[in-house]
Design a protein around this motif. Structure first.
Motif, mmCIF file in Angstrom:
data_model
loop_
_atom_site.group_PDB
_atom_site.id
_atom_site.type_symbol
_atom_site.label_atom_id
_atom_site.label_comp_id
_atom_site.label_asym_id
_atom_site.label_seq_id
_atom_site.Cartn_x
_atom_site.Cartn_y
_atom_site.Cartn_z
ATOM 1 N N ALA A 252 0.881 -1.211 0.008
ATOM 2 C CA ALA A 252 -0.081 0.110 -0.142
ATOM 3 C C ALA A 252 0.832 1.156 0.048
ATOM 4 C CB ALA A 252 -0.869 0.077 1.225
ATOM 5 N N CYS A 253 1.773 1.303 -0.796
ATOM 6 C CA CYS A 253 2.750 2.468 -0.841
ATOM 7 C C CYS A 253 2.154 3.657 -1.428
ATOM 8 C CB CYS A 253 3.932 2.208 -1.749
ATOM 9 S SG CYS A 253 5.101 3.125 -1.698
ATOM 10 N N LYS A 254 1.102 3.533 -2.293
ATOM 11 C CA LYS A 254 0.355 4.602 -3.053
ATOM 12 C C LYS A 254 -0.762 4.850 -2.275
ATOM 13 C CE LYS A 254 3.805 6.111 -5.228
ATOM 14 N NZ LYS A 254 4.360 7.436 -4.911
ATOM 15 N N PRO A 255 -1.408 6.201 -2.181
ATOM 16 C CA PRO A 255 -2.628 6.306 -1.516
ATOM 17 C C PRO A 255 -3.872 5.920 -2.483
ATOM 18 C CG PRO A 255 -1.753 8.338 -2.431
ATOM 19 C CD PRO A 255 -0.600 7.470 -2.625
ATOM 20 N N SER A 269 -7.075 9.648 -5.481
ATOM 21 C CA SER A 269 -5.443 9.311 -4.745
ATOM 22 C C SER A 269 -5.857 10.169 -3.205
ATOM 23 C CB SER A 269 -4.623 9.860 -5.447
ATOM 24 O OG SER A 269 -4.193 9.317 -6.704
ATOM 25 N N GLU A 270 -6.294 11.012 -3.279
ATOM 26 C CA GLU A 270 -6.775 12.161 -2.085
ATOM 27 C C GLU A 270 -8.295 12.148 -1.763
ATOM 28 O OE1 GLU A 270 -3.988 15.178 -1.582
ATOM 29 O OE2 GLU A 270 -2.496 14.239 -2.625
#
Lengths: 299, 227
Positions: A252-255, A269-270
Motif C-alpha cells: 500500500a505504498c501509494k494512496p 488518490s486523495e
C-alpha cells in the motif's frame, strides 16, 4: 507522484452530468500531477457489429472527413464520426481488427487511443484544467469515467506517456506509482507479441494486462497475476465496459480513497478530489486494503 | 468560541491564528468547518486549546501537536498526529497510514480503523484504536503503548524496541523479534488506565500483550562498539 480519480454511476440519475461532476475531481489532483492529464469516459455505446475508435492526429487541421471517406471506401461500410480538438471518435460498422488494419495501412501516422463499443480515451500534455477545457470535459455524458494527472518519474513527459493506457477492447488502465521490473517485463511481453509506444513503466503494466486477458484470464485473474509479476509500487484503476476496478500493491505504498453513496462509487488518490461530489458528506468513505481487488460493474 | 471556515479562509490563515495562541491566548475553543480533505490542518500547535474539526481532514492533521486537544469529526488522511509531543488527538472516523508516526507523547485515539504503519517508530505516545490496524504497525516502535480493540495486520511490531502492544482481536502475523508476552498485573493496570483515558469501554483481561524479544542485532552487547 500522480493523481488518480474515478467516478462510476450506480444508476442513470447523474449520467448527463458525468463530465461536470468529474472535471473538478481531475483538476483537484493538479498538485499530484501537473505534467499531463487524461481520462477515459464510457457511454454512447455502439450497437452489435459496430466498433468505436478514438483517434488522434497531432495536427488540429487534419481532415477527419477525408479519413472517414477513405476508410469507409476501403472497408466498404458506414462510418459516423465526430471531432473533438485534435481527436476524433469514429463509429465504424465493422469489427475492430478490420478497422485497425485498414487504418494502419491508410494512415500510419494516426494513433488509436482506444477501441471498443463504449470507451473514449482523451489525453494530452499540460495542466489538467487545460486538458479538461480543450476537450470540453464538463459537457460530457456517460456512465463512468476514470482519469489521471501525471508527475513523470520513469519516462518523458509526452502525450504517448500519459494515462489512461488502452489495454484492450473497452479496457484501460491508470497507474500511480513506479514499477522496478518494467524493462525485463517489456522484453518478455514484446516476445509475446505485445507492442509498446514508449519507455513508460505504466504502459508495461497495461501491456501485461492486455497479454493476460488475451491468454484467457478474467480481469480478476489478470490482476491477481499482476500482483505476482509486477514489482514496484502501484495503485491501479482499471476502466471496464460496465464499471471500474481498483487495486493497490501489497504494501500500500501509494494512496487511495473510496467513497460510495446510493448513486455512485468514487475513487481518488486523495479525499480532497471527492469533496465536490453531491452527498459526499454522508457517503461511506474508506481506504482500500492492500493487495485487494475491488470492482463495481452495473451488470 | 472561534469558528474558522476553510471554505472562506486558507489552512495557512487557520494555522497562523492557532500558533498565535501560544503567546496570546484570547480564545480557548476553536471550531474548523469545511476541512474538505485539506492537508496540514492544525499542525504545530503549542497551546492549551481545543480544536474541533468538522469533516474529513487530509494528510498530517494535528502533526507535531503540543498540549492542544484536537478532535476530527470525520476521517483523517496519512500521518495524523505525526511526531505529536503532548496533548490529545481524537479521530472520530478512520485514520489512514502512519497515524501517530514517530510521536513522542500525548494520547492519540482513533475511534474507527487505522491503516498501515500505525505508530511506526513511535517514541512515547499512547495510541488507542477502537477498530483494527493495518500492516507493519508499530515498526521499530521505541516507547509508549499501542492498544488495538480490533485486529492487527501483518508484521505487527517488527524490529520493536520497548513499546507495549495490546491487541484484543487477532494478529495476522508478528514482525521480526515481536512476541506474545505474559499479561501481568502491572500490564492489566496500565491497559485499564489507557482505556479509561481514551474513553473506550473494554475489559483489559480480553487483551493479549506483545513486545520485543530483544534478540535483534541492536540488543546484543557485543555490537555496542559498532555505534
Amino acid at each position: 507522484m500522480c493523481g488518480i480519480v474515478g467516478l462510476y454511476l450506480k444508476n442513470d440519475k447523474f449520467e448527463k452530468n458525468l463530465g461536470e461532476l468529474f472535471e473538478p475531481m481531475l483538476i483537484s489532483m493538479t498538485d499530484r500531477g501537473p505534467d499531463s492529464a487524461g481520462f477515459a469516459i464510457y457511454g454512447d455505446e455502439v450497437g452489435e457489429g459496430w466498433v468505436k475508435l478514438t483517434l488522434r492526429h497531432p495536427d488540429e487541421a487534419f481532415s477527419w472527413e477525408k479519413l472517414s471517406d477513405k476508410l469507409s471506401a476501403s472497408l466498404g461500410c458506414e462510418i459516423k464520426w465526430m471531432q473533438n480538438a485534435n481527436v476524433a471518435v469514429l463509429k465504424i460498422n465493422t469489427d475492430e481488427s478490420s478497422a485497425r488494419s485498414a487504418l494502419d495501412e491508410l494512415y500510419p501516422d494516426v494513433l488509436i487511443l482506444s477501441a471498443g463499443s463504449s470507451i473514449e480515451i482523451l489525453k494530452e500534455v499540460g495542466l489538467p484544467e487545460n486538458i479538461a477545457s480543450k476537450f470540453n470535459l464538463s459537457g460530457m455524458k456517460g456512465s463512468h469515467i476514470i482519469g489521471h494527472t501525471r508527475m513523470a518519474t520513469e519516462s518523458a513527459v509526452t502525450m504517448e506517456g500519459s494515462h489512461p493506457f488502452s489495454t484492450g477492447s473497452d479496457l484501460c488502465l491508470v497507474h500511480n506509482g513506479s514499477l522496478s521490473n518494467h524493462n525485463r517485463l517489456r522484453d518478455k511481453l514484446k516476445r509475446e507479441g505485445i507492442t509498446f509506444e514508449t519507455e513508460n513503466d505504466s504502459e508495461v503494466a497495461a501491456g501485461y494486462l492486455t497479454w493476460r486477458l488475451n491468454q484467457g484470464d478474467t480481469l480478476k485473474e489478470a490482476l491477481e497475476n499482476a500482483l505476482k509479476d509486477l514489482d514496484g509500487f502501484f495503485t491501479f484503476t482499471i476502466g471496464t465496459k460496465d464499471g471500474f476496478a481498483v487495486m493497490r500493491d501489497p504494501i500500500a505504498c501509494k494512496p487511495a480513497v473510496l467513497a460510495e453513496t446510493d448513486d455512485y462509487v468514487a475513487m481518488a488518490s486523495e479525499y480532497q478530489a471527492l469533496v465536490t461530489l453531491p452527498g459526499i458528506e454522508n457517503a461511506k468513505v474508506w481506504e482500500p486494503e492492500p493487495a485487494t481487488f475491488y470492482i463495481w460493474e452495473r451488470k | 468560541m472561534m469558528t474558522v471556515d476553510l471554505a472562506a479562509q486558507s489552512v495557512r490563515d487557520l494555522n497562523k491564528a492557532l500558533h498565535e495562541c501560544k503567546d496570546n491566548l484570547t480564545e480557548k475553543e476553536w471550531v474548523v468547518t469545511n476541512p474538505k480533505g485539506n492537508h496540514n490542518i492544525a499542525v504545530g500547535l503549542d497551546a492549551d486549546i481545543s480544536v474541533d474539526i468538522h469533516g474529513h481532514a487530509g494528510y498530517f492533521c494535528a502533526g507535531m501537536n503540543k498540549t492542544a486537544n484536537i478532535t476530527v469529526h470525520g476521517n483523517a488522511g496519512q500521518g495524523v498526529a505525526e511526531n505529536m509531543m503532548s496533548g490529545v488527538v481524537r479521530i472520530k472516523g478512520d485514520a489512514s497510514q502512519a497515524a501517530g508516526a514517530t510521536a513522542h507523547g500525548g494520547l492519540l485515539v482513533i475511534e474507527g480503523n487505522a491503516g498501515a504503519r500505525c505508530g511506526i517508530s513511535m517514541k512515547g505516545v499512547d495510541i488507542v484504536v477502537k477498530g483494527s490496524i493495518g500492516h507493519m504497525s508499530c515498526f521499530m516502535g521505541q516507547s509508549g503503548s499501542l492498544v488495538v480493540c480490533g485486529d492487527a495486520g501483518e508484521a505487527l511490531g517488527d524490529s520493536l524496541y520497548e513499546v507495549h502492544i495490546y491487541v484484543k482481536g487477532t494478529v495476522k502475523s508478528l514482525g521480526a523479534d515481536c512476541i506474545e508476552k505474559e499479561m501481568r498485573s502491572e500490564h492489566v493496570a496500565e491497559l485499564k488506565g489507557l482505556l479509561e483515558k481514551a474513553g473506550v469501554d473494554e475489559n483489559p483481561l480480553d487483551f493479549k500483550r506483545y513486545g520485543s524479544a530483544r534478540q535483534l542485532y541492536t540488543f546484543k552487547v557485543d555490537n555496542a562498539s559498532a555505534y
